[in-house]
Design a protein around this motif. Structure first.
Motif, PDB file in Angstrom:
ATOM      1  N   VAL A   1     -18.492 -44.176  -6.568  1.00 33.18           N
ATOM      2  CA  VAL A   1     -19.060 -44.492  -5.259  1.00 33.18           C
ATOM      3  C   VAL A   1     -19.175 -46.000  -5.112  1.00 33.18           C
ATOM      4  O   VAL A   1     -19.060 -46.749  -6.086  1.00 33.18           O
ATOM      5  CB  VAL A   1     -20.462 -43.857  -5.076  1.00 33.18           C
ATOM      6  CG1 VAL A   1     -20.366 -42.344  -4.986  1.00 33.18           C
ATOM      7  CG2 VAL A   1     -21.410 -44.284  -6.205  1.00 33.18           C
ATOM      8  N   LYS A   2     -19.411 -46.435  -3.886  1.00 28.85           N
ATOM      9  CA  LYS A   2     -19.781 -47.832  -3.634  1.00 28.85           C
ATOM     10  C   LYS A   2     -21.253 -47.850  -3.271  1.00 28.85           C
ATOM     11  O   LYS A   2     -21.684 -47.130  -2.363  1.00 28.85           O
ATOM     12  CB  LYS A   2     -18.972 -48.438  -2.485  1.00 28.85           C
ATOM     13  CG  LYS A   2     -19.436 -49.859  -2.131  1.00 28.85           C
ATOM     14  CD  LYS A   2     -18.719 -50.414  -0.906  1.00 28.85           C
ATOM     15  CE  LYS A   2     -17.359 -50.929  -1.267  1.00 28.85           C
ATOM     16  NZ  LYS A   2     -16.748 -51.680  -0.125  1.00 28.85           N
TER      17      LYS A   2
ATOM     18  N   LYS B   1     -21.459 -52.819  -5.132  1.00 27.74           N
ATOM     19  CA  LYS B   1     -20.810 -52.526  -6.412  1.00 27.74           C
ATOM     20  C   LYS B   1     -20.091 -51.191  -6.329  1.00 27.74           C
ATOM     21  O   LYS B   1     -20.526 -50.279  -5.625  1.00 27.74           O
ATOM     22  CB  LYS B   1     -21.856 -52.444  -7.539  1.00 27.74           C
ATOM     23  CG  LYS B   1     -22.521 -53.750  -7.887  1.00 27.74           C
ATOM     24  CD  LYS B   1     -21.649 -54.616  -8.789  1.00 27.74           C
ATOM     25  CE  LYS B   1     -21.549 -54.055 -10.191  1.00 27.74           C
ATOM     26  NZ  LYS B   1     -20.760 -54.940 -11.079  1.00 27.74           N
ATOM     27  N   ILE B   2     -19.011 -51.057  -7.087  1.00 26.66           N
ATOM     28  CA  ILE B   2     -18.310 -49.777  -7.231  1.00 26.66           C
ATOM     29  C   ILE B   2     -18.507 -49.285  -8.655  1.00 26.66           C
ATOM     30  O   ILE B   2     -18.303 -50.031  -9.613  1.00 26.66           O
ATOM     31  CB  ILE B   2     -16.820 -49.920  -6.896  1.00 26.66           C
ATOM     32  CG1 ILE B   2     -16.640 -50.232  -5.411  1.00 26.66           C
ATOM     33  CG2 ILE B   2     -16.054 -48.644  -7.262  1.00 26.66           C
ATOM     34  CD1 ILE B   2     -15.208 -50.487  -4.998  1.00 26.66           C
TER      35      ILE B   2
ATOM     36  N   GLY C   1     -21.465 -59.632 -15.154  1.00 29.84           N
ATOM     37  CA  GLY C   1     -20.070 -59.906 -15.470  1.00 29.84           C
ATOM     38  C   GLY C   1     -19.601 -61.171 -14.780  1.00 29.84           C
ATOM     39  O   GLY C   1     -20.376 -61.889 -14.148  1.00 29.84           O
ATOM     40  N   PRO C   2     -18.313 -61.458 -14.865  1.00 23.78           N
ATOM     41  CA  PRO C   2     -17.790 -62.661 -14.205  1.00 23.78           C
ATOM     42  C   PRO C   2     -17.755 -62.493 -12.691  1.00 23.78           C
ATOM     43  O   PRO C   2     -17.843 -61.386 -12.164  1.00 23.78           O
ATOM     44  CB  PRO C   2     -16.375 -62.783 -14.788  1.00 23.78           C
ATOM     45  CG  PRO C   2     -16.009 -61.395 -15.197  1.00 23.78           C
ATOM     46  CD  PRO C   2     -17.282 -60.730 -15.628  1.00 23.78           C
ATOM     47  N   VAL C   3     -17.660 -63.608 -11.999  1.00 24.72           N
ATOM     48  CA  VAL C   3     -17.372 -63.634 -10.557  1.00 24.72           C
ATOM     49  C   VAL C   3     -16.110 -64.475 -10.405  1.00 24.72           C
ATOM     50  O   VAL C   3     -16.040 -65.590 -10.906  1.00 24.72           O
ATOM     51  CB  VAL C   3     -18.547 -64.214  -9.746  1.00 24.72           C
ATOM     52  CG1 VAL C   3     -19.718 -63.248  -9.755  1.00 24.72           C
ATOM     53  CG2 VAL C   3     -19.003 -65.576 -10.259  1.00 24.72           C
ATOM     54  N   LYS C   4     -15.111 -63.926  -9.722  1.00 30.34           N
ATOM     55  CA  LYS C   4     -13.801 -64.584  -9.725  1.00 30.34           C
ATOM     56  C   LYS C   4     -13.452 -65.224  -8.387  1.00 30.34           C
ATOM     57  O   LYS C   4     -13.172 -66.412  -8.311  1.00 30.34           O
ATOM     58  CB  LYS C   4     -12.730 -63.575 -10.141  1.00 30.34           C
ATOM     59  CG  LYS C   4     -12.928 -63.063 -11.569  1.00 30.34           C
ATOM     60  CD  LYS C   4     -11.886 -62.013 -11.935  1.00 30.34           C
ATOM     61  CE  LYS C   4     -12.127 -61.470 -13.353  1.00 30.34           C
ATOM     62  NZ  LYS C   4     -11.178 -60.394 -13.695  1.00 30.34           N
TER      63      LYS C   4
ATOM     64  N   PRO D   1     -12.754 -57.045  -6.941  1.00 27.23           N
ATOM     65  CA  PRO D   1     -12.415 -55.642  -6.693  1.00 27.23           C
ATOM     66  C   PRO D   1     -13.593 -54.675  -6.776  1.00 27.23           C
ATOM     67  O   PRO D   1     -13.667 -53.727  -5.981  1.00 27.23           O
ATOM     68  CB  PRO D   1     -11.370 -55.352  -7.780  1.00 27.23           C
ATOM     69  CG  PRO D   1     -10.740 -56.671  -8.070  1.00 27.23           C
ATOM     70  CD  PRO D   1     -11.855 -57.664  -7.938  1.00 27.23           C
ATOM     71  N   ARG D   2     -14.523 -54.888  -7.717  1.00 23.75           N
ATOM     72  CA  ARG D   2     -15.619 -53.928  -7.876  1.00 23.75           C
ATOM     73  C   ARG D   2     -17.000 -54.531  -7.607  1.00 23.75           C
ATOM     74  O   ARG D   2     -18.010 -53.894  -7.825  1.00 23.75           O
ATOM     75  CB  ARG D   2     -15.579 -53.302  -9.280  1.00 23.75           C
ATOM     76  CG  ARG D   2     -14.293 -52.513  -9.517  1.00 23.75           C
ATOM     77  CD  ARG D   2     -14.235 -51.921 -10.909  1.00 23.75           C
ATOM     78  NE  ARG D   2     -15.168 -50.825 -11.100  1.00 23.75           N
ATOM     79  CZ  ARG D   2     -14.927 -49.556 -10.766  1.00 23.75           C
ATOM     80  NH1 ARG D   2     -13.770 -49.227 -10.193  1.00 23.75           N
ATOM     81  NH2 ARG D   2     -15.814 -48.610 -11.003  1.00 23.75           N
TER      82      ARG D   2
END
Length: 357
Positions: free
Chosen positions: A68-69, A81-82, A265-268, A282-283
């Protein structure tokens, strides 16, 4: 201004859910003098189903939906978030979801209304979601199905937790009064600093503020530069761009009265668009209004392993609306790369600010 010129909540909801209205649901509701919860509830009996359930019981079942998102927001920032639900624990009015990408702290005593919502418009297509609002009608948390979700599981949950009453509308309560805190001159600042210095866990911070009956931003102002320093308002942009360039994993906390949602986590991909700064991964996506940053602070909280450094954002009413820190496993010391990044962020310069104003 009523940009859409809707006369009734039912008319506004029908247009919004068909993609024929201008703006987001919360903005359309505001045009009519409503909360978003009241606007959504206007569709009950059509494409909205009222839920009647112990919220903790429903949250324990959300793993059945598969991917889910999830979305949690406040007036200044949206956090998406996914992932999948799981690792859920409910203790009274406190809920925890610790399932990787779905990382939530839930304050269920503030949850007042829940709905299963279906919209269908030419741009977004068919969207199915569970949406939760507080007793005042403000959005707390939303869960959207993705192409990989278990639609049959969604249908089964909605059927099981469907309320008998499917009449449109909800009753809302007036906003809760703001907390009354001590005046600055009444605070024993030396004692506050002494107790701050003796913290051994970041979770003691809220208790410390409560013990001294001070607001969060007030505590940062009073405790002094050993533990808190005001940053330039553009420090957030610098921080996100630096983290993106280095690949440094960070944690991003966004919340409201009923939920806190966390990215780790990272942020791109960082994109600036007008007043907004966005993380477009993406997520994980983040949409934050930089013009809503009235104050930014770097904060140092002692723990057994050393110190935890956070970057905190406050709006014009001095409400905290987002917190950033380095990724850290429990009982591990803080990542020195994050600490270096945070400590090198530009400080607030009162003279420059006055000239810019």
């Amino acid at each position: 201004m009523n940009e859409n010129n809707f006369k009734t909540p039912q008319e506004a909801w029908a247009a919004f859910s068909a993609g024929e209205a201008k703006g987001y649901a919360v903005d359309i509701a505001s045009e009519l003098g409503l909360t978003e919860g009241e606007l959504v509830a206007a569709g009950t009996g059509k494409n909205v189903i009222r839920l009647d359930v112990d919220w903790g019981d429903l949250i324990k079942r959300l793993e059945e939906l598969g991917e889910v998102k999830i979305l949690t927001r406040n007036p200044s920032v949206v956090h998406e978030k996914i992932g999948t639900f799981g690792a859920v624990s409910i203790n009274g009015e406190m809920g925890l979801v610790l399932n990787g990408d779905v990382d939530l702290r839930l304050f269920l005593g503030r949850w007042g209304h829940g709905f299963a919502v279906e919209t269908n418009n030419p741009r977004a297509g068919r969207r199915r979601s569970l949406q939760f609002f507080d007793h005042e009608g403000q959005a707390i948390h939303k869960i959207f199905l993705t192409a990989k979700s278990n639609e049959a599981g969604y249908d089964a949950l909605v059927d099981e937790f469907r309320a008998e009453n499917q009449e449109p509308g909800i009753e809302t309560l007036p906003p809760l009064p703001k907390a009354v805190t001590r005046k600055d001159e009444e605070v024993d600042v030396d004692n506050l600093r002494a107790h701050w210095r003796k913290m051994t866990d970041v979770h003691q911070f809220h208790g410390l503020l409560k013990d001294f009956n001070v607001g969060r931003q007030q505590g940062l102002r009073l405790v002094g530069t050993e533990f808190a320093e005001r940053l330039s308002n553009d420090a957030l942009k610098t921080m996100l761009e630096s983290a993106s360039e280095s690949g440094l994993p960070i944690m991003v906390f966004v919340g409201n009265a009923g939920a806190i949602q966390i990215h780790t986590g990272p942020v791109k991909t960082i994109r600036e668009m007008g007043d907004w700064i966005n993380v477009m991964d993406p997520r994980f996506t983040l949409h934050l209004r930089m013009d809503m940053i009235a104050e930014a602070w770097i904060v140092r909280k002692p723990v057994r392993e050393g110190v935890i450094t956070t970057v905190e954002l406050y709006d014009a009413d001095l409400n905290n609306f987002a917190i950033f820190c380095g990724e850290r496993a429990p009982k591990d010391p803080e990542n020195p790369e994050w600490q270096k990044l945070a400590e090198e962020l530009p400080r607030f310069n009162a003279k420059e600010h006055a000239l810019a104003g």
